[in-house]
Design an enzyme around this catalytic site. Structure first.
Site, mmCIF file in Angstrom:
data_model
loop_
_atom_site.group_PDB
_atom_site.id
_atom_site.type_symbol
_atom_site.label_atom_id
_atom_site.label_comp_id
_atom_site.label_asym_id
_atom_site.label_seq_id
_atom_site.Cartn_x
_atom_site.Cartn_y
_atom_site.Cartn_z
ATOM 1 N N HIS A 113 0.843 -1.199 0.000
ATOM 2 C CA HIS A 113 0.000 0.000 0.000
ATOM 3 C C HIS A 113 0.876 1.247 0.000
ATOM 4 C CE1 HIS A 113 -3.540 -2.436 0.752
ATOM 5 N NE2 HIS A 113 -2.965 -2.976 1.812
ATOM 6 N N ASP A 116 -1.331 8.662 -1.997
ATOM 7 C CA ASP A 116 -1.196 9.815 -2.892
ATOM 8 C C ASP A 116 -2.016 10.944 -2.286
ATOM 9 O OD1 ASP A 116 -1.587 11.769 -4.835
ATOM 10 O OD2 ASP A 116 -2.444 10.413 -6.324
ATOM 11 N N HIS A 118 -3.436 14.525 -2.713
ATOM 12 C CA HIS A 118 -3.698 15.562 -3.706
ATOM 13 C C HIS A 118 -3.289 16.947 -3.201
ATOM 14 C CE1 HIS A 118 -6.880 13.163 -6.229
ATOM 15 N NE2 HIS A 118 -5.790 12.444 -5.956
ATOM 16 N N HIS A 153 -5.495 8.989 -1.435
ATOM 17 C CA HIS A 153 -5.908 7.616 -1.725
ATOM 18 C C HIS A 153 -4.689 6.753 -1.982
ATOM 19 C CE1 HIS A 153 -5.158 7.963 -6.127
ATOM 20 N NE2 HIS A 153 -5.590 9.203 -5.974
ATOM 21 N N CYS A 154 -4.884 5.451 -1.896
ATOM 22 C CA CYS A 154 -3.839 4.494 -2.205
ATOM 23 C C CYS A 154 -3.676 4.406 -3.719
ATOM 24 C CB CYS A 154 -4.196 3.123 -1.622
ATOM 25 S SG CYS A 154 -2.847 1.924 -1.658
ATOM 26 N N HIS A 164 -7.767 -0.567 -5.308
ATOM 27 C CA HIS A 164 -7.629 -0.100 -3.928
ATOM 28 C C HIS A 164 -8.596 1.052 -3.631
ATOM 29 C CE1 HIS A 164 -3.672 -2.049 -2.538
ATOM 30 N NE2 HIS A 164 -4.119 -2.713 -3.602
ATOM 31 N N MET A 169 -9.995 2.593 -0.011
ATOM 32 C CA MET A 169 -8.732 3.121 0.494
ATOM 33 C C MET A 169 -8.526 4.564 0.049
ATOM 34 S SD MET A 169 -5.370 0.805 0.790
ATOM 35 C CE MET A 169 -4.463 0.843 2.342
ATOM 36 N N HIS A 274 -26.688 17.455 -1.604
ATOM 37 C CA HIS A 274 -27.838 18.334 -1.378
ATOM 38 C C HIS A 274 -28.326 18.103 0.045
ATOM 39 C CE1 HIS A 274 -31.638 20.437 -2.192
ATOM 40 N NE2 HIS A 274 -32.236 19.445 -1.575
ATOM 41 N N GLU A 298 -28.356 25.316 -3.751
ATOM 42 C CA GLU A 298 -29.283 24.233 -3.417
ATOM 43 C C GLU A 298 -28.595 22.875 -3.501
ATOM 44 O OE1 GLU A 298 -32.424 23.632 -6.264
ATOM 45 O OE2 GLU A 298 -31.334 24.748 -7.810
ATOM 46 N N THR A 299 -27.717 22.730 -4.479
ATOM 47 C CA THR A 299 -26.944 21.507 -4.684
ATOM 48 C C THR A 299 -25.566 21.927 -5.153
ATOM 49 O OG1 THR A 299 -28.935 20.262 -5.301
ATOM 50 C CG2 THR A 299 -26.823 19.327 -5.978
ATOM 51 N N HIS A 325 -27.808 14.116 -4.888
ATOM 52 C CA HIS A 325 -29.047 14.389 -5.624
ATOM 53 C C HIS A 325 -29.061 13.747 -7.002
ATOM 54 C CE1 HIS A 325 -32.934 16.228 -6.257
ATOM 55 N NE2 HIS A 325 -32.873 16.750 -5.043
#
Length: 366
Positions: A113, A116, A118, A153-154, A164, A169, A274, A298-299, A325
């Site tokens: 494993h 990463d 971001h 994330h892996c 993964h 993960m 939402h 709203e969303t 939504h």
């Protein structure tokens, strides 16, 4: 992923240690703190406005491969996790802090494993420096230069990357501005509560009998799962690891008048959060705290591979539903959470004037 892309990522992971390096800045005199990570939807203890200058924030994550139930009908899957939860824990630091991660892959694991981030810069988001086999651990440090909310994330390379990620993960990190959040007018804004909601798409194979398959270990079901995933139609879309994980006794809570910050991540697919009965008073599109938040949504939209933050001040008590939504995914596949809000009802905002089947009294003529 085609073979050329798989090969490029694999070569990148192998060659990171061979790249020439500039001398790192001397950070030995910076304060060092240890952040105790907690299971989502909760956040670790943190200051909304930074106290003092940059710090080195130490965090520890342990990879864990575990069989978990993901639906009330007893359906189970092998989850690949950071610290045993889907999603992994939310990390909270301030811009220009240094994150020092210890990543531990216990000897009981069956797979290698890595992670990463971001939020980081270079080395495939640290994936090129963190690959650990079972029984190994690694320490990596990166500077949090960009304020916002970001996925991690892996990403071990090749087909292991989607496997993964869709096995759970992934998680998120929130990098707050040193002087705290600002509203659309540039004024400081604070939240009374914050919740982290990690949305997860799942692709569980079925056998000839129509029932979901079971496997003795994660790798055994990998080919079957990737075959389902290649069709891009998830069998489940869930919040925080399972259908109904944030409902009932585990429903989120708040009080009327409180400002609640929702951090929502989706490491693999687009999502459209939402809040039924509420709004996004402030929404940081793309998760960037450097940008002016949009208002009264709203969303809002979470692109796949990203996290987004939205803040709402609750005005009315009662049950709220926070969902995707795409209502098919919310109602049929599980992407929904509940929120119980306590306080006094405001008839000025909403009032029931006639109950169902209740006959209104005709006005008398004078």
């Amino acid at each position: 992923m085609n073979k050329a892309v798989q090969g490029a990522i694999g070569i990148g992971l192998l060659c990171m240690s061979a790249a020439p390096a500039m001398a790192a800045k001397d950070i030995s005199k910076l304060p060092v703190v240890t952040q105790e990570l907690v299971a989502p939807p909760f956040l670790p203890k943190h200051d909304q406005v930074a106290k003092g200058g940059p710090k080195v924030v130490k965090v520890r994550m342990v990879t864990e491969e575990k069989l978990v139930q993901i639906a009330p009908d007893g359906t189970k899957m092998w989850a690949l996790t950071f610290n045993g939860t889907v999603p992994g824990p939310l990390i909270v630091v301030h811009q220009d802090d240094y994150v020092e991660l210890t990543l531990v892959n216990p000897p009981t694991s069956t797979m290698s494993h890595n992670v990463d981030f971001h939020a980081s810069t270079g080395a495939l988001g640290a994936a090129g420096l963190t690959l650990v086999a079972p029984g190994e651990d690694v320490v990596v440090r990166f500077k949090a230069t960009k304020p916002g909310v970001f996925v991690y994330h892996c990403a071990p390379g090749g087909t292991m990357i989607p496997f993964h990620v869709i096995s759970g993960m992934n998680g998120a990190i929130m990098v707050l501005p040193r002087d705290g959040l600002k509203d659309h007018k540039g004024k400081s804004v604070r939240y009374d509560r914050a919740y982290y909601i990690g949305e997860q798409d799942l692709y569980l194979p079925k056998g000839p009998d129509g029932k979901y398959k079971s496997y003795s270990q994660p790798a055994e079901g990998m080919a079957d799962m990737l075959e389902v995933a290649a069709k891009l139609i998830p069998t489940h879309v869930v919040f925080n690891g399972a259908v109904g994980a944030l409902t009932g006794d585990n429903a989120l809570k708040a009080n009327v008048g409180e400002k609640v910050l929702f951090i929502h991540s989706q490491a693999n697919r687009d999502s459209r959060p939402h809040l039924i009965g509420g709004h996004g008073d402030l929404v940081w599109q793309g998760g960037s705290f450097n940008d002016t938040p949009i208002t009264n949504q709203e969303t809002w939209f979470v692109p796949g591979g990203a996290a987004v933050a939205a803040l709402y001040e609750f005005k009315q008590p009662g049950l709220y539903v926070y969902l995707s939504h795409n209502l098919n995914e919310a109602v049929l596949l599980g992407a929904a959470a509940h929120m119980n809000v306590e306080g006094k009802w405001d008839n000025d905002l909403m009032e029931q004037l006639k109950k169902p089947n209740e006959h209104s009294t005709p006005a008398m003529d004078h």
